[in-house]
Design an enzyme around this catalytic site. Structure first.
Site, short mmCIF file in Angstrom:
data_model
loop_
_atom_site.label_atom_id
_atom_site.label_comp_id
_atom_site.label_asym_id
_atom_site.label_seq_id
_atom_site.Cartn_x
_atom_site.Cartn_y
_atom_site.Cartn_z
N SER A 52 42.82 39.70 37.18
CA SER A 52 42.74 39.49 35.74
C SER A 52 44.09 39.04 35.22
CB SER A 52 42.32 40.77 35.02
OG SER A 52 43.41 41.67 35.02
N LYS A 53 44.04 38.32 34.12
CA LYS A 53 45.28 37.81 33.55
C LYS A 53 46.12 38.99 33.07
CE LYS A 53 47.28 34.19 31.07
NZ LYS A 53 47.64 34.63 29.72
N ARG A 54 45.42 40.01 32.56
CA ARG A 54 46.16 41.16 32.04
C ARG A 54 47.00 41.83 33.12
NH1 ARG A 54 42.73 45.43 29.08
NH2 ARG A 54 42.11 43.59 27.95
#
Ligand code: GLU
Length: 498
Positions: free
Chosen positions: A250-252
């Site tokens: 995930s980008k997070r």
């Protein structure tokens, strides 16, 4: 698998424009594209933009740009899901009319109470279907009184629903394990599960190739198809890609490294990234890893998609590698092995954006330019290396690596050696690697010094670093004028004798 030649394959990539084009999405696009190419079929792009709050034009732009950059051009579309809204509503109305769906007037409070009761009994909450039991009189009366309602699909309770996934095999679910799911919200907006299926039918999709997280929706969508009298498409779900700690990408948590845009920015050759992504969840029968486009189209097969999750070998915060080392390996291999003429447009673009491009590289200096990029690419990892590590070949303004200076220019004798070498090189009629080497060998013998001292010193003097291709080839491509000047100009960086 054998291909059905009687029907044109139609596949689609259907991203929701709510964020970046990430590697998972790009891999889905790639597999769809490959399957379309392999079967002589059609690759459709559908932007699933029905979530008005989260969809943005910027995200759509990013997705289109990323797909074009990867070379995954679509044959039809982009279609926008919102444009098909009347069709989604029409399908819901049809399902209501045929009795496959019903209006549910349960209030939020009632549903919350049901949910709490389920929690107390430690069982999964499944809507108890009380509104499906409304009598013939009750239902119209409620409708008339204007009480808000949602539309729910009437899931057959006594039968099972099944489909044959090309990757995961037969998947069967009992009707009583599927709740009467909502297909239209109380504000009249159809739910994604309905819109997605209706669009696939409308676009005459033959193969739905999507991430394994779609498996949970598929039995419900098969029920919708059956109720609408439409033959469901063939499904092929792809394994998820996890990091090496088994966490979802995930980008997070992983940052930009999961976005396609990052690879463009960091200097990837698009096909190198495609080739790398192809292996995240698929492998060829003979274990081969490098493929040209045509070869990959030939080798790719949906039935060889793995069931096991694929691993993207990257640890957030890794200081040594900025992405999966295998991705870099693919890029650097392509970078050093594709024909120079194929590499040239990429290098041109890189030099243009770094302000290092000259028109002559395409004109009178073309031969020199191709020779140079062919020589310097050997140890490069990404295209940005051409403008950063390769700067000294295209500009006289390059910086000196302090460590290289300290190591290779520390001998004060170089204040004499380098200008003397410069004179001898200047006098060469043919400035070729062979002649240059002769000058260096003769000089070191005459002086009784190790060749390494002048080789390393010259390298740093002309390039600012201590690494690069063989010195003599390097001097040849740099050319006499530059070399002669740089060997002299470096003097102030060499310490004086004490
Ligand atoms: N819009 C969905 C997504 O981005 C597509 C799912 C599908 O391919 O059916 O996850």
């Amino acid at each position: 698998m054998t291909l059905d030649k009687t029907e044109t394959t139609r596949v689609r990539f259907a991203p929701s424009p709510t964020g970046y084009l990430h590697l998972g999405g790009a891999r889905t696009a790639l597999y769809n594209w490959l399957w379309a190419k392999k079967t002589g079929g059609v690759f459709i792009l559908r932007i699933e933009d029905t979530d008005a709050e989260r969809s943005t034009a910027e995200s759509t732009e990013g997705i289109l740009h990323g797909l074009r950059w990867l070379g995954l051009e679509w044959d039809e579309g982009p279609f926008y899901q919102t444009a098909n809204l009347p069709k989604h509503i029409e399908a819901a109305t049809k399902l209501l009319e045929s009795g496959h769906a019903y209006r549910c007037y349960c209030t939020r409070e009632e549903l919350d109470a049901q949910r709490k009761a389920a929690e107390a009994q430690k069982r999964a909450f499944i809507y108890d279907g009380r509104c499906r039991k409304l009598t013939e009189e009750e239902s119209p009366a409620k409708l008339e009184s204007g009480i808000p309602y949602v539309v729910r699909f009437r899931t057959p309770q006594t039968s099972a629903v099944a489909f044959d996934d090309l990757v995961y095999g037969r998947i069967e679910k009992q009707g009583h394990d599927i709740e009467d799911f909502v297909i239209v919200r109380s504000d009249g907006r159809p739910l994604y599960i309905l819109s997605n299926a209706v669009d696939d039918a409308h676009d005459r999709i033959t193969h739905v190739i999507r991430g394994a997280d779609g498996i949970a929706n598929t039995p419900k969508q098969v029920l919708i198809y059956n109720a609408l009298g439409i033959t469901p498409p063939t499904f092929a779900h792809m394994p998820l890609t996890l990091d090496n700690k088994k966490a979802k990408l995930s980008k997070r948590s992983h940052g930009e490294v999961v976005t396609v845009a990052y690879y463009e920015k960091r200097g990837f050759i698009p096909w190198a990234l495609c080739n790398f992504m192809a292996l995240l969840g698929w492998s060829s029968a003979d274990g081969r890893e490098f493929f040209t486009r045509e070869e990959l189209i030939e080798a790719f097969d949906l039935t060889r998609i793995n069931r096991a999750n694929s691993i993207f070998n990257y640890v957030p915060g890794d200081t040594k590698n900025w992405t999966d080392p295998k991705a870099i390996h693919f890029n650097s291999t392509y970078l050093r092995t594709i024909p120079p003429a194929e590499l040239e447009p990429y290098v041109r673009e890189e030099l243009q954006s770094a302000g290092l491009w000259r028109e002559s590289f395409e004109g009178e200096e073309k031969e020199w330019f191709l020779k140079t990029i062919n020589l310097i690419r050997t140890r490069y990892l990404t295209l940005t290396d051409f403008s950063e590590r390769g700067r000294c070949y295209f500009s006289d303004e390059f910086s000196f690596d302090q460590k290289a200076v300290a190591k290779n220019l520390k001998d004060s004798n170089l204040r004499t050696y380098l200008p003397e070498l410069s004179d001898r090189l200047e006098a060469l009629p043919d400035f070729t690697a062979y002649e240059i080497e002769e000058v260096f060998r003769t000089y070191s013998e005459e002086k009784g010094i190790k060749a390494g001292i002048i080789i390393n010193g010259s390298r740093t003097a002309v390039s600012g670093t201590s690494v690069g291709p063989g010195l003599f080839e390097m001097l040849e491509v740099l050319g006499k004028d530059r070399v002669v000047k740089r060997l002299r100009d470096v003097t102030p960086l060499i310490p004086e004798a004490v």
